[in-house]
Scaffold this active site. Structure first.
Site, PDB file in Angstrom:
ATOM      1  N   TYR A   1    -110.877  16.226 -54.237  1.00  0.00           N
ATOM      2  CA  TYR A   1    -112.045  17.222 -53.595  1.00  0.00           C
ATOM      3  C   TYR A   1    -113.367  16.528 -53.852  1.00  0.00           C
ATOM      4  O   TYR A   1    -113.557  15.450 -54.544  1.00  0.00           O
ATOM      5  CB  TYR A   1    -112.078  18.581 -54.260  1.00  0.00           C
ATOM      6  CG  TYR A   1    -110.612  19.377 -54.001  1.00  0.00           C
ATOM      7  CD1 TYR A   1    -110.495  19.995 -52.864  1.00  0.00           C
ATOM      8  CD2 TYR A   1    -109.655  19.137 -54.802  1.00  0.00           C
ATOM      9  CE1 TYR A   1    -109.295  20.300 -52.468  1.00  0.00           C
ATOM     10  CE2 TYR A   1    -108.490  19.625 -54.538  1.00  0.00           C
ATOM     11  CZ  TYR A   1    -107.994  20.343 -53.313  1.00  0.00           C
ATOM     12  OH  TYR A   1    -106.819  21.141 -53.073  1.00  0.00           O
TER      13      TYR A   1
ATOM     14  N   ALA B   1     -99.111  25.671 -64.948  1.00  0.00           N
ATOM     15  CA  ALA B   1     -99.074  26.046 -63.566  1.00  0.00           C
ATOM     16  C   ALA B   1     -97.515  26.303 -63.280  1.00  0.00           C
ATOM     17  O   ALA B   1     -97.101  27.537 -63.241  1.00  0.00           O
ATOM     18  CB  ALA B   1     -99.604  24.967 -62.509  1.00  0.00           C
ATOM     19  N   ARG B   2     -96.676  25.593 -63.310  1.00  0.00           N
ATOM     20  CA  ARG B   2     -95.093  25.990 -62.759  1.00  0.00           C
ATOM     21  C   ARG B   2     -94.467  26.591 -63.679  1.00  0.00           C
ATOM     22  O   ARG B   2     -93.736  27.540 -63.131  1.00  0.00           O
ATOM     23  CB  ARG B   2     -94.533  24.482 -62.286  1.00  0.00           C
ATOM     24  CG  ARG B   2     -95.063  23.915 -61.167  1.00  0.00           C
ATOM     25  CD  ARG B   2     -94.483  22.308 -61.126  1.00  0.00           C
ATOM     26  NE  ARG B   2     -95.213  21.410 -62.247  1.00  0.00           N
ATOM     27  CZ  ARG B   2     -94.981  20.324 -62.223  1.00  0.00           C
ATOM     28  NH1 ARG B   2     -93.964  19.688 -61.319  1.00  0.00           N
ATOM     29  NH2 ARG B   2     -95.757  19.535 -63.028  1.00  0.00           N
TER      30      ARG B   2
END
Ligand SMILES: Cc1cc2nc3c(=O)[nH]c(=O)nc-3n(C[C@H](O)[C@H](O)[C@H](O)COP(=O)(O)O)c2cc1C
Ligand code: SF4
Length: 415
Positions: free
Chosen positions: A181, A357-358
């Site tokens: 980003y 996260a996962r």
């Protein structure tokens, strides 16, 4: 480079933890992971349910991903764009998490040249000028080098976005400086080709991101924790190295960061490095069926030349330990945390928190189930099947679990 670890005593993962001006009930943080749960660029009721479930399931801090700080800062057409008109929806989201006993952070970002599903007028912003690989599908063919007045404007957009999150009742913001980003486009030599004070050395490449953090911290840091997500490395030749990451971490520490979350990889150049494993192309094809031939073709092309990577737990540990040894700022260990053994390893190595996260997409109540002793290992198979569902109309879910309700994802949080 020394690899001596700080002599931090291992601490209780379930005990309260002071993060800047806020207290978390434990050291488990849900990583920013695009939920795909927005309506009109605002949080949906599905997003509220998603984060309420995580808070009810025991996480100390849940991170909403990912709010663009301006309209042109969006990567995706329907991504949340932080603006005053969505304040009631943001408040509903923060309130739901607080009611369930958790704390809530917003991951704030600007895509820069990483704009994949909207058309931007003129060239997209970046550290340097050039052909925009990420924008070819939507006609964003070029990116241009930001000048100092662009930097001034974008820095104040980050501040305004953080102030809006504070007004909505959020406890923290996480400034995204990884994964390709805009702020990462400054840090990474893959995208920063500048020869002025904002490019060249690792110190210069970290200057603009550090300045953004310093201003955000100055504006909201009394009330909110200010975190930054950075790359431990880009994972490809010519990209940022762990030595660069140490320089970045030191600059962010000096700028007043309350915590750095350590990730890695870039969405375009090295997605496999970010996930410690390859994309699930079969699931990707299912989700993108009907989106024409161009998007799937581009995705296939982007995977050409990707090495075959077999997932292993704690896949960023060796990199992250080097950063741990070089800075004092609190660090969140991220990357393949799947078991209580992993959690204990990270804390014994001196990381202040674990960021998942996962494992939490698979089981939002994982923290409670770890704490009760019912589970010591996540059931997530790391198949990466959830990743393409960020593009699904019902939003992200674990393919081993029941699908989300589409209706909940079509109504605004405060609707
Ligand atoms: C479905 C999905 C969406 C993601 N979206 C984001 C995102 O919006 N922002 C971000 O910083 N990372 C994102 N990530 C990366 C995660 O935050 C994290 O860095 C990565 O999954 C490794 O952590 P894990 O091993 O605990 O899953 C995403 C991950 C998944 C699985
Ligand atoms: S789809 Fe489910 S099992 Fe596969 S990686 Fe995502 S959370 Fe884990």
């Amino acid at each position: 480079m020394t690899t001596t670890l700080p002599a931090t005593p291992a601490c209780d993962p379930f005990a309260p933890f002071q993060l800047g001006p806020i207290t978390l009930r434990n050291r488990f943080i849900r990583a920013g992971a695009n939920e795909g749960m927005c309506v009109d660029g605002a949080p949906s009721k599905a997003l509220v349910k998603h984060h309420r479930d995580l808070a009810a399931g025991g996480v100390g801090l849940t991170t909403v991903a990912y709010g663009a700080v301006s309209k042109v800062g969006r990567t995706l057409e329907n991504q949340i764009w932080l603006r005053p008109s969505i304040l009631p929806d943001l408040k509903a989201l923060a309130q739901a998490v607080h009611d369930a006993g958790g704390r809530i952070s917003f991951q704030i970002t600007h895509g820069g040249s990483f704009v994949t599903s909207c058309k931007v007028q003129g060239a997209t912003l970046s550290a340097s000028s050039g052909l925009n690989k990420a924008g070819l599908l939507r006609g964003n063919y070029w990116h241009r080098a930001m000048n100092e007045s662009d930097m001034e404007r974008v820095a104040s957009e980050f501040v305004t976005a953080a102030q809006l999150c504070r007004e909505a009742g959020f406890d923290a913001v996480e400034i995204h400086m990884g994964h390709g980003y805009l702020l990462n486009q400054f840090i990474s030599p893959l995208s920063n080709k500048r020869q002025d004070a904002w490019g060249g050395s690792a110190e210069n490449r970290a200057r603009f991101p550090a300045e953004v953090l310093r201003r955000v911290k100055q504006a909201v840091g009394h009330d909110m924790a200010v975190l930054a997500k950075i790359n431990v490395a880009d994972g490809v030749p010519g990209g940022a190295t762990v030595q660069d990451a140490i320089v970045t971490a030191r600059a962010l520490q000096a700028a007043g960061a309350d915590m750095l979350v350590l990730s890695g990889g870039r969405n375009i150049e090295s997605g496999w490095f970010m996930f410690g494993s390859n994309f699930n192309m079969e699931e990707m094809a299912k989700v993108l069926k009907g989106s024409g031939w161009l998007t799937p073709l581009m995705l296939k092309l982007s995977q050409m030349g990707a090495p075959k990577v077999a997932f292993k737990e704690m896949y960023f540990l060796e990199y992250s330990r080097q950063i741990r040894a070089a800075v004092e700022v609190p660090l969140g260990y991220l990357g393949g945390v799947k078991s209580m053994d992993n959690v204990r390893t990270a804390l014994a190595d001196g990381f202040e928190a674990v960021v998942l996260a996962r494992a939490l997409i698979h089981e939002p109540a994982l923290v409670h189930r770890f704490q009760s002793g019912e589970l010591s290992q996540s059931g997530c198979s790391n198949c990466n099947g959830c990743v393409p569902y960020i593009y699904h109309p019902a939003g992200t879910w674990c393919i081993e679990r029941p699908a989300n309700s589409l209706t909940l994802n079509q109504t605004r949080a405060a609707g």
